[in-house]
Design a protein around this motif. Structure first.
Motif, PDB file in Angstrom:
ATOM      1  N   THR A 156       3.664   0.268   2.734  1.00  0.00           N
ATOM      2  CA  THR A 156       3.486  -0.717   3.802  1.00  0.00           C
ATOM      3  C   THR A 156       3.007  -2.046   3.241  1.00  0.00           C
ATOM      4  O   THR A 156       2.412  -2.115   2.159  1.00  0.00           O
ATOM      5  CB  THR A 156       2.485  -0.223   4.860  1.00  0.00           C
ATOM      6  OG1 THR A 156       1.220  -0.001   4.236  1.00  0.00           O
ATOM      7  CG2 THR A 156       2.971   1.048   5.535  1.00  0.00           C
ATOM      8  N   TYR A 157       3.272  -3.095   3.997  1.00  0.00           N
ATOM      9  CA  TYR A 157       2.831  -4.445   3.657  1.00  0.00           C
ATOM     10  C   TYR A 157       2.703  -5.232   4.947  1.00  0.00           C
ATOM     11  O   TYR A 157       3.166  -4.792   5.998  1.00  0.00           O
ATOM     12  CB  TYR A 157       3.805  -5.129   2.692  1.00  0.00           C
ATOM     13  CG  TYR A 157       5.164  -5.398   3.298  1.00  0.00           C
ATOM     14  CD1 TYR A 157       5.475  -6.658   3.803  1.00  0.00           C
ATOM     15  CD2 TYR A 157       6.131  -4.399   3.382  1.00  0.00           C
ATOM     16  CE1 TYR A 157       6.721  -6.906   4.374  1.00  0.00           C
ATOM     17  CE2 TYR A 157       7.370  -4.647   3.945  1.00  0.00           C
ATOM     18  CZ  TYR A 157       7.660  -5.903   4.437  1.00  0.00           C
ATOM     19  OH  TYR A 157       8.883  -6.150   5.005  1.00  0.00           O
ATOM     20  N   THR A 202       0.860  -1.177   0.000  1.00  0.00           N
ATOM     21  CA  THR A 202       0.000   0.000   0.000  1.00  0.00           C
ATOM     22  C   THR A 202       0.897   1.227   0.000  1.00  0.00           C
ATOM     23  O   THR A 202       1.809   1.341   0.821  1.00  0.00           O
ATOM     24  CB  THR A 202      -0.920   0.025   1.237  1.00  0.00           C
ATOM     25  OG1 THR A 202      -1.683  -1.187   1.257  1.00  0.00           O
ATOM     26  CG2 THR A 202      -1.862   1.218   1.189  1.00  0.00           C
ATOM     27  N   TYR A 203       0.649   2.101  -0.958  1.00  0.00           N
ATOM     28  CA  TYR A 203       1.424   3.332  -1.048  1.00  0.00           C
ATOM     29  C   TYR A 203       0.488   4.458  -1.465  1.00  0.00           C
ATOM     30  O   TYR A 203      -0.182   4.363  -2.499  1.00  0.00           O
ATOM     31  CB  TYR A 203       2.572   3.192  -2.051  1.00  0.00           C
ATOM     32  CG  TYR A 203       3.439   4.420  -2.112  1.00  0.00           C
ATOM     33  CD1 TYR A 203       4.218   4.797  -1.016  1.00  0.00           C
ATOM     34  CD2 TYR A 203       3.464   5.214  -3.240  1.00  0.00           C
ATOM     35  CE1 TYR A 203       4.998   5.934  -1.061  1.00  0.00           C
ATOM     36  CE2 TYR A 203       4.255   6.353  -3.295  1.00  0.00           C
ATOM     37  CZ  TYR A 203       5.009   6.706  -2.190  1.00  0.00           C
ATOM     38  OH  TYR A 203       5.785   7.842  -2.225  1.00  0.00           O
ATOM     39  N   THR A 207       8.956   2.819  -9.296  1.00  0.00           N
ATOM     40  CA  THR A 207       9.063   4.194  -9.788  1.00  0.00           C
ATOM     41  C   THR A 207       8.210   5.132  -8.939  1.00  0.00           C
ATOM     42  O   THR A 207       8.665   6.202  -8.534  1.00  0.00           O
ATOM     43  CB  THR A 207       8.636   4.274 -11.268  1.00  0.00           C
ATOM     44  OG1 THR A 207       9.519   3.448 -12.032  1.00  0.00           O
ATOM     45  CG2 THR A 207       8.689   5.692 -11.789  1.00  0.00           C
ATOM     46  N   ASN A 208       6.982   4.720  -8.662  1.00  0.00           N
ATOM     47  CA  ASN A 208       6.083   5.581  -7.880  1.00  0.00           C
ATOM     48  C   ASN A 208       6.623   5.829  -6.473  1.00  0.00           C
ATOM     49  O   ASN A 208       6.577   6.959  -5.987  1.00  0.00           O
ATOM     50  CB  ASN A 208       4.682   4.962  -7.815  1.00  0.00           C
ATOM     51  CG  ASN A 208       3.993   4.976  -9.156  1.00  0.00           C
ATOM     52  OD1 ASN A 208       4.359   5.725 -10.057  1.00  0.00           O
ATOM     53  ND2 ASN A 208       3.003   4.125  -9.318  1.00  0.00           N
ATOM     54  N   VAL A 209       7.126   4.796  -5.825  1.00  0.00           N
ATOM     55  CA  VAL A 209       7.653   4.963  -4.469  1.00  0.00           C
ATOM     56  C   VAL A 209       8.946   5.778  -4.489  1.00  0.00           C
ATOM     57  O   VAL A 209       9.172   6.626  -3.630  1.00  0.00           O
ATOM     58  CB  VAL A 209       7.870   3.600  -3.778  1.00  0.00           C
ATOM     59  CG1 VAL A 209       8.569   3.752  -2.433  1.00  0.00           C
ATOM     60  CG2 VAL A 209       6.538   2.872  -3.603  1.00  0.00           C
ATOM     61  N   TYR A 239      -0.972  -2.232  -4.456  1.00  0.00           N
ATOM     62  CA  TYR A 239      -0.175  -2.823  -5.528  1.00  0.00           C
ATOM     63  C   TYR A 239       0.020  -4.305  -5.220  1.00  0.00           C
ATOM     64  O   TYR A 239       0.516  -4.646  -4.149  1.00  0.00           O
ATOM     65  CB  TYR A 239       1.204  -2.168  -5.602  1.00  0.00           C
ATOM     66  CG  TYR A 239       1.202  -0.707  -5.973  1.00  0.00           C
ATOM     67  CD1 TYR A 239       1.421  -0.303  -7.279  1.00  0.00           C
ATOM     68  CD2 TYR A 239       1.010   0.273  -4.996  1.00  0.00           C
ATOM     69  CE1 TYR A 239       1.442   1.042  -7.614  1.00  0.00           C
ATOM     70  CE2 TYR A 239       1.026   1.617  -5.326  1.00  0.00           C
ATOM     71  CZ  TYR A 239       1.243   1.998  -6.639  1.00  0.00           C
ATOM     72  OH  TYR A 239       1.265   3.329  -6.964  1.00  0.00           O
ATOM     73  N   GLU A 240      -0.363  -5.155  -6.120  1.00  0.00           N
ATOM     74  CA  GLU A 240      -0.126  -6.589  -5.962  1.00  0.00           C
ATOM     75  C   GLU A 240       1.180  -6.930  -6.660  1.00  0.00           C
ATOM     76  O   GLU A 240       1.254  -6.899  -7.890  1.00  0.00           O
ATOM     77  CB  GLU A 240      -1.282  -7.392  -6.538  1.00  0.00           C
ATOM     78  CG  GLU A 240      -2.574  -7.195  -5.773  1.00  0.00           C
ATOM     79  CD  GLU A 240      -3.731  -7.996  -6.327  1.00  0.00           C
ATOM     80  OE1 GLU A 240      -3.511  -8.927  -7.138  1.00  0.00           O
ATOM     81  OE2 GLU A 240      -4.873  -7.687  -5.945  1.00  0.00           O
ATOM     82  N   ILE A 241       2.200  -7.218  -5.853  1.00  0.00           N
ATOM     83  CA  ILE A 241       3.516  -7.517  -6.408  1.00  0.00           C
ATOM     84  C   ILE A 241       3.962  -8.890  -5.912  1.00  0.00           C
ATOM     85  O   ILE A 241       3.250  -9.564  -5.172  1.00  0.00           O
ATOM     86  CB  ILE A 241       4.552  -6.435  -6.024  1.00  0.00           C
ATOM     87  CG1 ILE A 241       4.937  -6.526  -4.541  1.00  0.00           C
ATOM     88  CG2 ILE A 241       4.044  -5.038  -6.376  1.00  0.00           C
ATOM     89  CD1 ILE A 241       6.178  -5.735  -4.179  1.00  0.00           C
ATOM     90  N   PHE A 242       5.167  -9.281  -6.318  1.00  0.00           N
ATOM     91  CA  PHE A 242       5.779 -10.507  -5.811  1.00  0.00           C
ATOM     92  C   PHE A 242       7.012 -10.150  -4.995  1.00  0.00           C
ATOM     93  O   PHE A 242       7.891  -9.422  -5.464  1.00  0.00           O
ATOM     94  CB  PHE A 242       6.211 -11.429  -6.956  1.00  0.00           C
ATOM     95  CG  PHE A 242       5.074 -12.084  -7.679  1.00  0.00           C
ATOM     96  CD1 PHE A 242       4.252 -12.998  -7.038  1.00  0.00           C
ATOM     97  CD2 PHE A 242       4.841 -11.801  -9.019  1.00  0.00           C
ATOM     98  CE1 PHE A 242       3.208 -13.610  -7.716  1.00  0.00           C
ATOM     99  CE2 PHE A 242       3.804 -12.417  -9.700  1.00  0.00           C
ATOM    100  CZ  PHE A 242       2.985 -13.329  -9.050  1.00  0.00           C
TER     101      PHE A 242
END
Length: 190
Positions: A179-180, A67-68, A169-171, A73-76
């Motif tokens: 956060t996660y 979460t940003y 890039t966004n972060v 964002y669903e990432i690995f």
């Protein structure tokens, strides 16, 4: 060498495969190192590099929601990268990381892991990008208590392949912390 790549969910790994990975982790790190948590890795994508029938290297891509700035964002999360001690020097780590990059391209999802400064060069050489001190831009956040857990190890490089979501890039371009939450992880890092 007769190299093949098997990609499988954690829930589909055999007891023998889990035991091999745990035994090698303890051998290379320490007898008290954390072993893979089978429950929390049920949906992780494990990449097993085999030479004939023997597993010689592995790693995982674990689904995680970041979460940003109120966007999800669903990432690995990339982790568990290891080459069997007696097999090192055969470019198996390169094969492993390149197969993870191809997986990222197909799914269009970002993969993100962390490493030390000394190994960041290897990951860059095999196709990942490196974001200096990126670990300080992430914190675990308990969804029930909202308690934040920052990285206690200090800043370390993020290694990544950016997906369609442009998460890194966004972060990187703005201020703030992403956060996660991974309930099985006691300290930040995947």
């Amino acid at each position: 060498m007769n190299i093949t790549i098997k990609i499988t969910k954690g829930k589909d790994l055999t007891k023998k495969e889990w035991e091999l990975m745990d035994k090698e982790r303890q051998k290379q790190y320490s007898p008290t190192t954390n072993l893979f948590d089978r429950k929390h890795h049920a949906n992780s994508n494990f990449f097993l590099i085999k030479d004939n029938k023997d597993i010689v290297a592995w790693g995982f891509l674990r689904p995680v929601v970041m979460t940003y700035k109120k966007k999800k964002y669903e990432i690995f999360a990339m982790g568990g990268i290891m080459v069997v001690e007696k097999e090192k020097g055969k470019r198996l780590g390169t094969i492993l990381i390149k197969s993870m990059i191809e997986f990222s391209k197909k799914t269009e999802k970002t993969i993100l892991g962390f490493t030390g400064n000394d190994t960041a060069k290897f990951y860059k050489k095999v196709g990942l990008s490196v974001a200096k001190d990126f670990s300080i831009r992430l914190e675990m956040e308990n969804p029930k208590t909202k308690e934040r857990i920052p990285d206690v190890d200090g800043a370390c490089p993020g290694i990544y392949f950016e997906g369609k979501d442009n998460f890194i890039t966004n972060v990187s371009r703005a201020k703030g912390i992403a956060t996660y939450w991974m309930p099985d992880i006691k300290e930040p890092h995947f």
